[in-house]
Design an enzyme around this catalytic site. Sequence first.
Site, PDB file in Angstrom:
ATOM      1  N   LYS A  33       0.832  -1.203   0.000  1.00  0.00           N
ATOM      2  CA  LYS A  33       0.000   0.000   0.000  1.00  0.00           C
ATOM      3  C   LYS A  33       0.871   1.260   0.000  1.00  0.00           C
ATOM      4  O   LYS A  33       2.081   1.184   0.263  1.00  0.00           O
ATOM      5  CB  LYS A  33      -0.891  -0.005   1.238  1.00  0.00           C
ATOM      6  CG  LYS A  33      -0.101   0.049   2.540  1.00  0.00           C
ATOM      7  CD  LYS A  33      -1.007  -0.075   3.754  1.00  0.00           C
ATOM      8  CE  LYS A  33      -0.186  -0.020   5.020  1.00  0.00           C
ATOM      9  NZ  LYS A  33      -0.991  -0.267   6.215  1.00  0.00           N
ATOM     10  N   TYR A 245      18.542  30.130   4.734  1.00  0.00           N
ATOM     11  CA  TYR A 245      17.525  31.063   5.221  1.00  0.00           C
ATOM     12  C   TYR A 245      17.660  31.310   6.719  1.00  0.00           C
ATOM     13  O   TYR A 245      17.968  30.390   7.480  1.00  0.00           O
ATOM     14  CB  TYR A 245      16.122  30.499   4.955  1.00  0.00           C
ATOM     15  CG  TYR A 245      15.734  30.471   3.497  1.00  0.00           C
ATOM     16  CD1 TYR A 245      15.702  31.642   2.744  1.00  0.00           C
ATOM     17  CD2 TYR A 245      15.400  29.275   2.879  1.00  0.00           C
ATOM     18  CE1 TYR A 245      15.336  31.611   1.402  1.00  0.00           C
ATOM     19  CE2 TYR A 245      15.026  29.237   1.542  1.00  0.00           C
ATOM     20  CZ  TYR A 245      14.999  30.416   0.805  1.00  0.00           C
ATOM     21  OH  TYR A 245      14.637  30.380  -0.510  1.00  0.00           O
TER      22      TYR A 245
HETATM   23  C1  LIG Z   1      -0.363  -1.148   7.061  1.00  0.00           C
HETATM   24  C2  LIG Z   1      -1.012  -2.374   7.508  1.00  0.00           C
HETATM   25  C3  LIG Z   1      -0.257  -3.512   7.808  1.00  0.00           C
HETATM   26  C4  LIG Z   1       1.252  -3.512   7.846  1.00  0.00           C
HETATM   27  O1  LIG Z   1       1.705  -2.838   8.971  1.00  0.00           O
HETATM   28  P1  LIG Z   1       3.260  -2.660   9.287  1.00  0.00           P
HETATM   29  O2  LIG Z   1       3.267  -1.997  10.608  1.00  0.00           O
HETATM   30  O3  LIG Z   1       3.824  -1.805   8.221  1.00  0.00           O
HETATM   31  O4  LIG Z   1       3.865  -4.025   9.305  1.00  0.00           O
HETATM   32  C5  LIG Z   1      -0.937  -4.670   8.086  1.00  0.00           C
HETATM   33  N1  LIG Z   1      -2.289  -4.700   8.101  1.00  0.00           N
HETATM   34  C6  LIG Z   1      -3.046  -3.629   7.841  1.00  0.00           C
HETATM   35  C7  LIG Z   1      -4.526  -3.738   7.870  1.00  0.00           C
HETATM   36  C8  LIG Z   1      -2.438  -2.426   7.543  1.00  0.00           C
HETATM   37  O5  LIG Z   1      -3.190  -1.341   7.291  1.00  0.00           O
END
Ligand SMILES: *Cc1c(COP(=O)(O)O)cnc(C)c1O
Length: 359
Positions: A33, A245
């Site tokens: 994702k 800056y």
């Molecule tokens: C993002 C997510 C994960 C992975 O989490 P990490 O902390 O990056 O390992 C697993 N399950 C769901 C539903 C998520 O949204």
Amino acid sequence: MTRAWVEVDLGALCRNGAAIAARAGVPLLPMVKADGYGVGGLRAALALDALDPWGFGVSSAAEGQELRRAGITRPIIVFTPILRTEIDSLRRADLTPALGDPAVIESWGRTGRPWHLQIDTGMSRAGMPWHEVGTHRALLERTAPQGVFTHLHSAERRDDSRDQQEKRFAAALKELPEIPSIVHVENGAAVESRAPSPWTLCRPGIFLYGVSTVEGSPLVPEPVASIRGRIVELRTIAAGEAVSYEATWRAPSARRIATVPIGYADGYRRALSNRGIALVRGLRVKVVGIVTMDMTMLDVTDVEASLGDVVTLLGADGDDVITVSELAQLSGLSPYELLTGLARRLPRQYVDSTAEAAA
Ligand SMILES: *Cc1c(COP(=O)(O)O)cnc(C)c1O
């Protein structure tokens, strides 16, 4: 010639995936994702495909469609709640929604396609509240999910929240007319801290991308993302002269200052002003002055540096490494925020350290 880029080591990504899958003892549902936590979701998925994962996890229909267009045929779960108006686009791209809202479940049920039931066991973000599952028994009987899951909010901590969430999850499972064949709970931190998995799949994310969030974890991931840029200007300034800056930094003595064409618009956060570090020929140097939109200045007085030299703002160079965790801490961010905040303006350059080692 590329002046500034994010280098992504797909070999390291796969070794991290293999390591966490081995510890969990169950197939992976890798989270790609948010465009693969910033490294490139499609490239990450194509590389991780070699590990024979059960499927992939994405944020949105658009991210799932990108994987489908590239020919990925494994299941793809969309992990943010969908609106009823999105059902058609998910169906057409053969994406699997994670659902918790009874009305959406009812509508999705009419497609006859697989879906996963998300049970909210204490994060209050998405999913059917664990104590309401029994109320929806009839619905869940009419349209049975392919999988069921929950998400842990603090798996990296040593507190009792995980046990409490797992108890709630177990109670909710008992309310289902039938327990689906696929049950998943653990993110990366959950696998790091407890193994083997008692469930059927695990859902690691940030661990794959080179970050452990568990103190004293038995697994140490290899770094995956590096930020690199070339020195585009060099100057020597006299004692008392200012850099950047607001003149927040003044040279304590004559200093050699290098300019790198990476700034906060690239995701190299302004909070790293006068705090960041970089590697030049494997040696640590300091960010001096305020990080600007497109450029950052380094004090390279004590190292050899020439125009065009590659500077590492994140990642390994020589025997030293600036980890995502270190840089996140310096910038006051979570490692998740730092990685996903790397701007598209920095082209991703994909390397495979396995292939290089073999060559
Ligand atoms: C993002 C997510 C994960 C992975 O989490 P990490 O902390 O990056 O390992 C697993 N399950 C769901 C539903 C998520 O949204």
